[in-house]
Design a protein around this motif. Sequence first.
Motif, PDB file in Angstrom:
ATOM      1  N   THR A   9       3.707  -7.709 -12.422  1.00  0.00           N
ATOM      2  CA  THR A   9       3.967  -6.196 -11.569  1.00  0.00           C
ATOM      3  C   THR A   9       1.541  -6.127 -12.538  1.00  0.00           C
ATOM      4  O   THR A   9       1.508  -4.909 -11.216  1.00  0.00           O
ATOM      5  N   TRP A  34       8.984 -14.951 -10.582  1.00  0.00           N
ATOM      6  CA  TRP A  34       9.327 -13.999  -9.475  1.00  0.00           C
ATOM      7  C   TRP A  34       7.616 -14.399  -9.122  1.00  0.00           C
ATOM      8  O   TRP A  34       8.179 -14.049  -7.377  1.00  0.00           O
ATOM      9  N   TRP A  35       6.613 -14.952  -8.543  1.00  0.00           N
ATOM     10  CA  TRP A  35       5.607 -15.277  -7.704  1.00  0.00           C
ATOM     11  C   TRP A  35       6.348 -16.333  -6.089  1.00  0.00           C
ATOM     12  O   TRP A  35       6.274 -16.037  -5.474  1.00  0.00           O
ATOM     13  N   ALA A  92       8.979 -13.741  -4.300  1.00  0.00           N
ATOM     14  CA  ALA A  92       8.150 -13.258  -3.405  1.00  0.00           C
ATOM     15  C   ALA A  92       7.313 -13.756  -2.294  1.00  0.00           C
ATOM     16  O   ALA A  92       7.339 -13.344  -1.154  1.00  0.00           O
ATOM     17  N   TYR A 116       8.170 -13.325   1.787  1.00  0.00           N
ATOM     18  CA  TYR A 116       6.755 -13.642   2.498  1.00  0.00           C
ATOM     19  C   TYR A 116       6.514 -14.197   3.391  1.00  0.00           C
ATOM     20  O   TYR A 116       6.011 -13.537   4.632  1.00  0.00           O
ATOM     21  N   LEU A 140       2.780  -8.714  -2.507  1.00  0.00           N
ATOM     22  CA  LEU A 140       3.430  -8.801  -3.979  1.00  0.00           C
ATOM     23  C   LEU A 140       2.832  -7.974  -4.898  1.00  0.00           C
ATOM     24  O   LEU A 140       4.647  -7.622  -5.671  1.00  0.00           O
ATOM     25  N   PHE A 148       6.461  -5.874  -3.528  1.00  0.00           N
ATOM     26  CA  PHE A 148       7.433  -6.573  -3.974  1.00  0.00           C
ATOM     27  C   PHE A 148       8.438  -6.036  -5.282  1.00  0.00           C
ATOM     28  O   PHE A 148       9.438  -5.965  -5.410  1.00  0.00           O
ATOM     29  N   VAL A 149       6.900  -6.389  -6.030  1.00  0.00           N
ATOM     30  CA  VAL A 149       7.318  -6.482  -7.735  1.00  0.00           C
ATOM     31  C   VAL A 149       7.933  -4.998  -7.675  1.00  0.00           C
ATOM     32  O   VAL A 149       8.981  -4.439  -8.698  1.00  0.00           O
ATOM     33  N   GLN A 159      11.809  -4.446  -6.528  1.00  0.00           N
ATOM     34  CA  GLN A 159      12.549  -5.467  -7.893  1.00  0.00           C
ATOM     35  C   GLN A 159      12.635  -4.459  -8.796  1.00  0.00           C
ATOM     36  O   GLN A 159      13.871  -4.797  -9.591  1.00  0.00           O
ATOM     37  N   LEU A 186      10.815  -1.062  -0.208  1.00  0.00           N
ATOM     38  CA  LEU A 186       9.874  -2.264   0.285  1.00  0.00           C
ATOM     39  C   LEU A 186       9.209  -1.181   1.728  1.00  0.00           C
ATOM     40  O   LEU A 186       8.625  -1.605   2.178  1.00  0.00           O
TER      41      LEU A 186
END
Length: 897
Positions: free
Chosen positions: A184, A260-261, A264, A268, A283, A286-287, A290, A309
Amino acid sequence: MNRVIGLFLDSLPGTSQGNERRVEQEKVEQVPRTDDALNPPSQRAVLLRRVAGPLLSVGLLVLALWGLRQFARHVTYHEIREYVASVSRARLLLAIVLTTLGFGVMSLYDRFGLKSIGRSLPWRRVTLISFISYAFSNAVGMSFLVSGSIRYRFYLQNGLSTTEIAKLVLYCTLSFWLGLLALTGVTLLVEPLPALVQVGEWQLHMGYWRIPLAVALAAVPLAWVLGGFIRKPIRLWRWRVLLPRPLSALRQVLVGALDWWLAAAAMYVLMPDSLHASFGHFLAIFVIAQIAGLISHVPGGLGVFETMLLACFHATNDKHLTAPIIGALAMFRVVYYLMPLCAATMLVLQREARGFRKQSLWSPWFSGLLPSFFAGLTLVSGAVLLFSGATRALPERMDILRDVLPLSVLEVSHFMASVIGMLLLILARGLQRRLDVAYWATLVLLVVGAVFSLLKGIDYEEASLLALLAMALAPAHRLFYRRASLFSTSFSLGWIVAILAVFGCATWLVMFSYKHVEYSNSLWWEFSFYQGGASRALRSLVGAAAAGLLFALAALIKPQRLRRAPPSETELERALPLIRHFHSAQAHLALMGDKRLMFDADGKAFLMYDTEGRSWVTMGDPVGEDEDARRELVWSFLEQCERAGGWPVFYQVSPDDLDMYLEVGMNLLKIGEEARVRLEDFNLDGKSKKTLRGTINKLGRDGLRLEIVRADEVAPLLPRLKEISDAWLADKNAREKRFSLGAFDPRYLVRTPMALVWQGEQIVAFANLFLTETKEEASLDLMRFVPEGPSGIMDYLFVELMQWAKREGYRWFNLGMAPLAGLTSRRQAPLWNRFGALVFGRGERFYNFQGLQRYKDKFDPEWEPRYMAVPGGIALPMILANVASLISGGLTGVVRR
């Protein structure tokens, strides 16, 4: 839902065979600080802490649903479904592949964690444990609690100690968060966030705090890595922490960031092309979303993640963007959360099926886990039926039904499916409480619900889910042994909140799915295959609400049997046969009459208890020979305490019955050891008994003799015995105890035989006897002697009684408990054990702990541990104070002898 899963995962494994030692040595207890014990929190503060968490989660869920309604007010259910249908199979397959890779990376948490504590397990086993724990924790939230509890149960089977498991869980949790914070922080430094986020009239300017937030978040994992160069322990508040070496710390951060990547990336590829956002920009959003979902503690961040989001992508008034994003979110939930959860569920059920077929694979902890596990799945199944009833059926499936079914069958099936959904939410609590009636009702409703699911819209997906759960539940009947009524089962605040949250979400779905339909009174009476969806959803929602309200009303009007009066003579006579046939002579304490008696429905067992403050304390284990009745009493007592707002406490329980208390989610504190002499081996021979043998021979020459008096002959002796008792109390400057010890009460003493020590024509000592008709155990309770009596009179009384009991055929003689004996102060011992060992070693000025143990030890007894089962949480200081007050006859007795 969080509370439900928390209850499900808090049920600890039972103890059988070799598990007792593990309970004693590895059960980690928390001991409050001294200032907490002196200044315990008020009941209002305790209540606030209990309800704050669930209410906050519900509040955030309601706020998230309101935000979703703001975004989706121009979107129709048809538009969302249309986007889901348009997503290509290639993109869907890619999302599944990325999800699979993500769970593979998650297994590295456990593999590297095991390496950090110097343990090694087969990689397949580690991967399986990691997958199951994360599949559940991702779906239900509270990652540390949920995944940690599952790891505890699996790794305990694989030989890891509690301390090692705790270190492993801490390693995985740190890696999880360090990776998220690192990803993040770095992403926010590189990719800008939207300058303005708007939800309805609410606005948030994000551009101002992007850089400070990014620096703050990235600083945490950076400090963790750089701190590894400091090879000295760092003091953090009350703990001393040695940070891992830089390479190990960097590996933690990278694994977490990669996890986490991939999550995402899986989402995506499902997002619409009209989003026009690079992966880096996506990304960053997204983080952040989350993190908001994780902080909310809403299961899986449901609603909170979606709202954040949509807000960050400025989807407020653009239905051409909002509908595809909501569709992508729904698909992501299915791919990343629901599919792994179903797979993990099948793996666990498959493992359990092997256990049913082959008893050797059955493990004690699983018998404690499964009822709550089935309860959680039943709750999910009920939610699925309610949500399905709140949404539209697929048109092509309705076309098929129109040709083969009358409309009346469709309408009844749709209505009954939602009613069954609400009933399953209620029955889930009964399964968690191991009720037999809940088992049979759930089994029937699952099968009937599957049929109705097919008849109302050919929903074979949910029918399959219900059928699979029914097949898994069918062979598990022996786990649901309680014969209590479902209406007498207490529903905690967490359960009530979970049911209301599911029903609230179903209500929101009805309003969203049919918001284009104008409401009118005639809507309730419209019946049609194609135009009657809104009518069916409304009727089903009202039917489900009515089922829940009727159950609540029936439970409220059911008379509560909360008896708190002292036992009557009739009750004591009813208990007497159970006492005499019980294996432990301690059961005779019920005859004291100072404790309430609670019988099971058939009168096959009872337990004795008293209350002090909010603590409801039982004395010993349930009394009776029927094991099912004894177990049912533990559950009934627990539910009675819940209805009264009290804390259940089981005091001085034996190792043989620990599984009964662990089964209901209690924690165990070892409070000492009980001395029992095996009478067939008892004698005064040998060098070690020289002093004792000399004392007994001398007192025999001085004219002391033992007489055993029957219970019906005790009454005439009481005036003389009262003089001895009063003189003894005055000489010891003591007061009568109660609860765990008897007192000089004529009504009590005439119910038991009496041992008298005579010297000539004078009684110099007496003790009332506890004798079991099975000849399993003999003991004594109230022992008093004249202050001017001969030295060694206690030794004489004990030895003569044991020799008499041996001649009478008794197996054991119980010398009573040595408080805090057997607790270790080793570094790896639980905190409570170290605290108790400290008091045992240095508390002689308050109580003769070591002296009492040494005195009983000279009779060569076998020492058996005794425990106190208590609820977890912050109530422990007050419970300990209440128990001490109860035994000592009030707060003043705690500080007096």
